[in-house]
Design a protein around this motif. Structure first.
Motif, PDB file in Angstrom:
ATOM      1  N   VAL A  15       0.869  -1.174   0.000  1.00  0.00           N
ATOM      2  CA  VAL A  15       0.000   0.000   0.000  1.00  0.00           C
ATOM      3  C   VAL A  15       0.909   1.228   0.000  1.00  0.00           C
ATOM      4  CG1 VAL A  15      -1.720   1.320   1.285  1.00  0.00           C
ATOM      5  CG2 VAL A  15      -1.856  -1.185   1.221  1.00  0.00           C
ATOM      6  N   VAL A  16       0.773   2.084  -1.008  1.00  0.00           N
ATOM      7  CA  VAL A  16       1.598   3.284  -1.123  1.00  0.00           C
ATOM      8  C   VAL A  16       0.675   4.491  -1.051  1.00  0.00           C
ATOM      9  CG1 VAL A  16       3.337   4.505  -2.475  1.00  0.00           C
ATOM     10  CG2 VAL A  16       3.164   1.997  -2.636  1.00  0.00           C
ATOM     11  N   ASP A  17       0.685   5.162   0.090  1.00  0.00           N
ATOM     12  CA  ASP A  17      -0.195   6.315   0.293  1.00  0.00           C
ATOM     13  C   ASP A  17       0.382   7.179   1.395  1.00  0.00           C
ATOM     14  OD1 ASP A  17      -2.439   8.088   0.822  1.00  0.00           O
ATOM     15  OD2 ASP A  17      -3.706   6.598  -0.162  1.00  0.00           O
ATOM     16  N   ASP A  18       0.385   8.492   1.195  1.00  0.00           N
ATOM     17  CA  ASP A  18       0.912   9.406   2.204  1.00  0.00           C
ATOM     18  C   ASP A  18      -0.124   9.744   3.272  1.00  0.00           C
ATOM     19  OD1 ASP A  18      -0.448  10.840   0.102  1.00  0.00           O
ATOM     20  OD2 ASP A  18       0.304  12.698   0.977  1.00  0.00           O
ATOM     21  N   ASP A  19      -1.367   9.382   3.069  1.00  0.00           N
ATOM     22  CA  ASP A  19      -2.420   9.628   4.059  1.00  0.00           C
ATOM     23  C   ASP A  19      -2.443   8.450   5.035  1.00  0.00           C
ATOM     24  OD1 ASP A  19      -5.032   9.456   5.351  1.00  0.00           O
ATOM     25  OD2 ASP A  19      -5.653  11.058   3.982  1.00  0.00           O
ATOM     26  N   ASP A  20      -2.009   8.706   6.275  1.00  0.00           N
ATOM     27  CA  ASP A  20      -1.911   7.634   7.272  1.00  0.00           C
ATOM     28  C   ASP A  20      -3.234   6.918   7.496  1.00  0.00           C
ATOM     29  OD1 ASP A  20       0.804   7.988   7.725  1.00  0.00           O
ATOM     30  OD2 ASP A  20       0.489   9.409   9.365  1.00  0.00           O
ATOM     31  N   ASP A  21      -4.328   7.665   7.546  1.00  0.00           N
ATOM     32  CA  ASP A  21      -5.626   7.053   7.822  1.00  0.00           C
ATOM     33  C   ASP A  21      -6.038   6.085   6.704  1.00  0.00           C
ATOM     34  OD1 ASP A  21      -5.865   8.447  10.232  1.00  0.00           O
ATOM     35  OD2 ASP A  21      -6.947  10.114   9.306  1.00  0.00           O
ATOM     36  N   ILE A  22      -5.894   6.522   5.474  1.00  0.00           N
ATOM     37  CA  ILE A  22      -6.265   5.657   4.348  1.00  0.00           C
ATOM     38  C   ILE A  22      -5.347   4.446   4.290  1.00  0.00           C
ATOM     39  CG2 ILE A  22      -6.317   5.495   1.816  1.00  0.00           C
ATOM     40  CD1 ILE A  22      -7.353   8.396   1.815  1.00  0.00           C
ATOM     41  N   ALA A  23      -4.049   4.685   4.437  1.00  0.00           N
ATOM     42  CA  ALA A  23      -3.091   3.573   4.364  1.00  0.00           C
ATOM     43  C   ALA A  23      -3.364   2.546   5.452  1.00  0.00           C
ATOM     44  CB  ALA A  23      -1.661   4.108   4.474  1.00  0.00           C
ATOM     45  N   MET A  24      -3.592   3.000   6.671  1.00  0.00           N
ATOM     46  CA  MET A  24      -3.821   2.053   7.766  1.00  0.00           C
ATOM     47  C   MET A  24      -5.144   1.321   7.601  1.00  0.00           C
ATOM     48  SD  MET A  24      -1.007   2.031   9.137  1.00  0.00           S
ATOM     49  CE  MET A  24      -1.444   0.751  10.273  1.00  0.00           C
ATOM     50  N   LEU A  25      -6.165   1.989   7.058  1.00  0.00           N
ATOM     51  CA  LEU A  25      -7.437   1.329   6.783  1.00  0.00           C
ATOM     52  C   LEU A  25      -7.230   0.192   5.781  1.00  0.00           C
ATOM     53  CD1 LEU A  25     -10.547   1.132   6.923  1.00  0.00           C
ATOM     54  CD2 LEU A  25     -10.615   2.870   5.116  1.00  0.00           C
TER      55      LEU A  25
ATOM     56  N   SER B  83      -4.910  -2.653   7.424  1.00  0.00           N
ATOM     57  CA  SER B  83      -5.617  -3.464   8.424  1.00  0.00           C
ATOM     58  C   SER B  83      -6.711  -4.319   7.781  1.00  0.00           C
ATOM     59  CB  SER B  83      -6.180  -2.590   9.551  1.00  0.00           C
ATOM     60  OG  SER B  83      -7.158  -1.705   9.060  1.00  0.00           O
ATOM     61  N   SER B  84      -7.405  -3.783   6.776  1.00  0.00           N
ATOM     62  CA  SER B  84      -8.447  -4.560   6.088  1.00  0.00           C
ATOM     63  C   SER B  84      -7.840  -5.752   5.357  1.00  0.00           C
ATOM     64  CB  SER B  84      -9.194  -3.677   5.084  1.00  0.00           C
ATOM     65  OG  SER B  84      -9.877  -2.634   5.743  1.00  0.00           O
ATOM     66  N   LEU B  85      -6.731  -5.540   4.683  1.00  0.00           N
ATOM     67  CA  LEU B  85      -6.074  -6.628   3.953  1.00  0.00           C
ATOM     68  C   LEU B  85      -5.507  -7.671   4.910  1.00  0.00           C
ATOM     69  CD1 LEU B  85      -4.387  -4.367   1.296  1.00  0.00           C
ATOM     70  CD2 LEU B  85      -6.040  -6.168   0.780  1.00  0.00           C
ATOM     71  N   GLU B  86      -4.880  -7.215   5.988  1.00  0.00           N
ATOM     72  CA  GLU B  86      -4.299  -8.160   6.942  1.00  0.00           C
ATOM     73  C   GLU B  86      -5.370  -8.976   7.662  1.00  0.00           C
ATOM     74  OE1 GLU B  86      -1.514  -5.834   9.271  1.00  0.00           O
ATOM     75  OE2 GLU B  86       0.046  -6.139   7.746  1.00  0.00           O
ATOM     76  N   ARG B  87      -6.521  -8.359   7.969  1.00  0.00           N
ATOM     77  CA  ARG B  87      -7.636  -9.112   8.567  1.00  0.00           C
ATOM     78  C   ARG B  87      -8.122 -10.213   7.633  1.00  0.00           C
ATOM     79  NH1 ARG B  87      -9.515  -4.160  10.393  1.00  0.00           N
ATOM     80  NH2 ARG B  87     -11.090  -4.081   8.776  1.00  0.00           N
ATOM     81  N   ALA B  88      -7.940  -9.991   6.331  1.00  0.00           N
ATOM     82  CA  ALA B  88      -8.340 -10.988   5.336  1.00  0.00           C
ATOM     83  C   ALA B  88      -7.233 -12.020   5.103  1.00  0.00           C
ATOM     84  CB  ALA B  88      -8.703 -10.294   4.027  1.00  0.00           C
ATOM     85  N   GLY B  89      -6.159 -11.927   5.871  1.00  0.00           N
ATOM     86  CA  GLY B  89      -5.078 -12.900   5.760  1.00  0.00           C
ATOM     87  C   GLY B  89      -4.080 -12.620   4.649  1.00  0.00           C
ATOM     88  N   ILE B  90      -4.035 -11.386   4.185  1.00  0.00           N
ATOM     89  CA  ILE B  90      -3.135 -11.010   3.092  1.00  0.00           C
ATOM     90  C   ILE B  90      -1.925 -10.286   3.677  1.00  0.00           C
ATOM     91  CG2 ILE B  90      -2.896  -9.663   0.975  1.00  0.00           C
ATOM     92  CD1 ILE B  90      -5.992 -10.009   0.659  1.00  0.00           C
ATOM     93  N   ALA B  91      -0.731 -10.804   3.413  1.00  0.00           N
ATOM     94  CA  ALA B  91       0.503 -10.176   3.896  1.00  0.00           C
ATOM     95  C   ALA B  91       0.687  -8.835   3.188  1.00  0.00           C
ATOM     96  CB  ALA B  91       1.692 -11.084   3.636  1.00  0.00           C
ATOM     97  N   THR B  92       0.780  -7.776   3.988  1.00  0.00           N
ATOM     98  CA  THR B  92       0.753  -6.415   3.459  1.00  0.00           C
ATOM     99  C   THR B  92       1.844  -5.570   4.088  1.00  0.00           C
ATOM    100  OG1 THR B  92      -1.654  -6.643   3.255  1.00  0.00           O
ATOM    101  CG2 THR B  92      -0.764  -4.429   3.079  1.00  0.00           C
ATOM    102  N   ALA B  93       2.373  -4.620   3.316  1.00  0.00           N
ATOM    103  CA  ALA B  93       3.330  -3.635   3.825  1.00  0.00           C
ATOM    104  C   ALA B  93       2.889  -2.267   3.330  1.00  0.00           C
ATOM    105  CB  ALA B  93       4.737  -3.950   3.336  1.00  0.00           C
ATOM    106  N   ARG B  94       3.551  -1.239   3.853  1.00  0.00           N
ATOM    107  CA  ARG B  94       3.160   0.122   3.512  1.00  0.00           C
ATOM    108  C   ARG B  94       4.372   0.977   3.177  1.00  0.00           C
ATOM    109  NH1 ARG B  94       1.467   5.235   7.043  1.00  0.00           N
ATOM    110  NH2 ARG B  94       1.103   6.542   5.238  1.00  0.00           N
TER     111      ARG B  94
END
Length: 124
Positions: free
Chosen positions: A7-17, A20-31
């Protein structure tokens, strides 16, 4: 195992949303917080999908997508541009830069997660 989605986004709120949504779905994610950092993370982590904002400091999403596409050393990820820029000429510019899809903000996290899951399944 490594990450599947960056996830590449400078908006912390959008990036964390998104993270967290992807990780809850079991998808390994970085930012990454900007396009330059995103390019470096793509080179290092080789994600299969990149969710990228258009308007960011340092290097915007269009420039980052172009640089990723021009780097023959990178296993080419599926790049999805998340943006409020939805005019047809903006979409055409993104596609010319190497973006695979343009999705409008605001978005529903559940729809993004479902779409990413489909892409990951197709790539398997």
């Amino acid at each position: 195992m490594g990450i599947s989605v960056l996830v590449v986004d400078d908006d912390d709120d959008i990036a964390m949303l998104l993270v967290s949504s992807l990780e809850r779905a079991g998808i390994a994610t970085a930012r990454a917080g900007n396009g330059r950092e995103g390019i470096e993370r793509v080179r290092a982590d080789r994600p299969r999908v990149v969710l990228m904002d258009w308007m960011m400091p340092v290097t915007d999403g269009i420039q980052a997508a172009q640089e990723i596409r021009e780097d023959a050393e990178i296993a080419q990820p599926h790049i999805i541009m998340l943006t409020a820029r939805v005019h047809i000429t903006d979409q055409e510019q993104a596609l010319r830069a190497g973006v695979d899809e343009v999705l409008a903000k605001p978005f529903r996290p559940r729809e993004i997660v479902g779409h990413v899951k489909e892409l990951l399944e197709l790539a398997s």
